[in-house]
Scaffold this motif. Structure first.
Motif, PDB file in Angstrom:
ATOM      1  N   ALA A  20       0.820  -1.215   0.000  1.00 38.19           N
ATOM      2  CA  ALA A  20       0.000   0.000   0.000  1.00 38.19           C
ATOM      3  C   ALA A  20       0.854   1.266   0.000  1.00 38.19           C
ATOM      4  O   ALA A  20       0.445   2.296  -0.529  1.00 38.19           O
ATOM      5  N   GLY A  21       2.057   1.195   0.562  1.00 35.17           N
ATOM      6  CA  GLY A  21       2.937   2.349   0.604  1.00 35.17           C
ATOM      7  C   GLY A  21       3.397   2.812  -0.774  1.00 35.17           C
ATOM      8  O   GLY A  21       3.739   3.967  -0.962  1.00 35.17           O
ATOM      9  N   LEU A  27       0.649   6.362  -8.218  1.00 40.49           N
ATOM     10  CA  LEU A  27      -0.493   7.136  -8.702  1.00 40.49           C
ATOM     11  C   LEU A  27      -0.087   8.552  -9.101  1.00 40.49           C
ATOM     12  O   LEU A  27      -0.600   9.096 -10.084  1.00 40.49           O
ATOM     13  N   VAL A  28       0.839   9.154  -8.381  1.00 40.28           N
ATOM     14  CA  VAL A  28       1.338  10.485  -8.757  1.00 40.28           C
ATOM     15  C   VAL A  28       2.067  10.393 -10.094  1.00 40.28           C
ATOM     16  O   VAL A  28       1.890  11.245 -10.972  1.00 40.28           O
TER      17      VAL A  28
END
Length: 151
Positions: A20-21, A27-28
């Motif tokens: 998740a990190g 996404l950026v």
């Protein structure tokens, strides 16, 4: 007014996220890649070449374009026809650039740098970049993915 049809924008996460990190970083990066100014191909290349040739032939006296000038004089017997066509192309692309600036700044809420990049792309290749920009502006977000109004 007429509400534009919205399409889902899908971007595969390949390779899959390790944890998740990693999600925010990936996404950026995807966000920047998706919103980077670009044009549909091969339309962008064709429009760019045609635009460059017409501008060079109409606004300069470059020698190797003389056959094009001669052909235009035969086809359209107006002394300033090619120059007027070049001016019309510049005017139309300037209007498209203003539209791109508006869509990027107001609809996509991009910064000035990215918005001016889209405007420059529209000035260079016109509708070939506007198609991609409008698809991005009309993409719908997944439910719950932003803190704004839901459709």
């Amino acid at each position: 007014g007429k509400v534009p049809k919205r399409r889902a924008l899908v971007w595969p996460l390949d390779p899959p996220l390790a944890d998740a990190g990693e999600a925010r970083v990936r996404l950026v990066a995807i966000h920047h890649r998706v919103l980077r100014p670009a044009a549909d191909q091969p339309a962008g290349a064709v429009v760019f070449v045609v635009m460059a040739v017409v501008l060079l032939a109409g606004l300069t006296s470059v020698g190797f374009l003389q056959p094009l000038r001669d052909f235009c004089m035969l086809a359209f017997p107006h002394k300033e026809g090619l120059k007027q066509l070049a001016g019309l192309l510049l005017f139309c692309h300037a209007i498209e650039a203003l539209n791109a600036l508006y869509v990027a700044k107001k609809k996509l809420k991009l910064g000035w740098g990215a918005s001016l990049g889209w405007a420059a792309a529209a000035l260079a290749v016109g509708v070939a970049s506007l198609g991609r920009l409008n698809r991005l502006a009309n993409a719908r977000a997944l439910a719950g993915s932003f803190a704004g109004k839901q459709e």
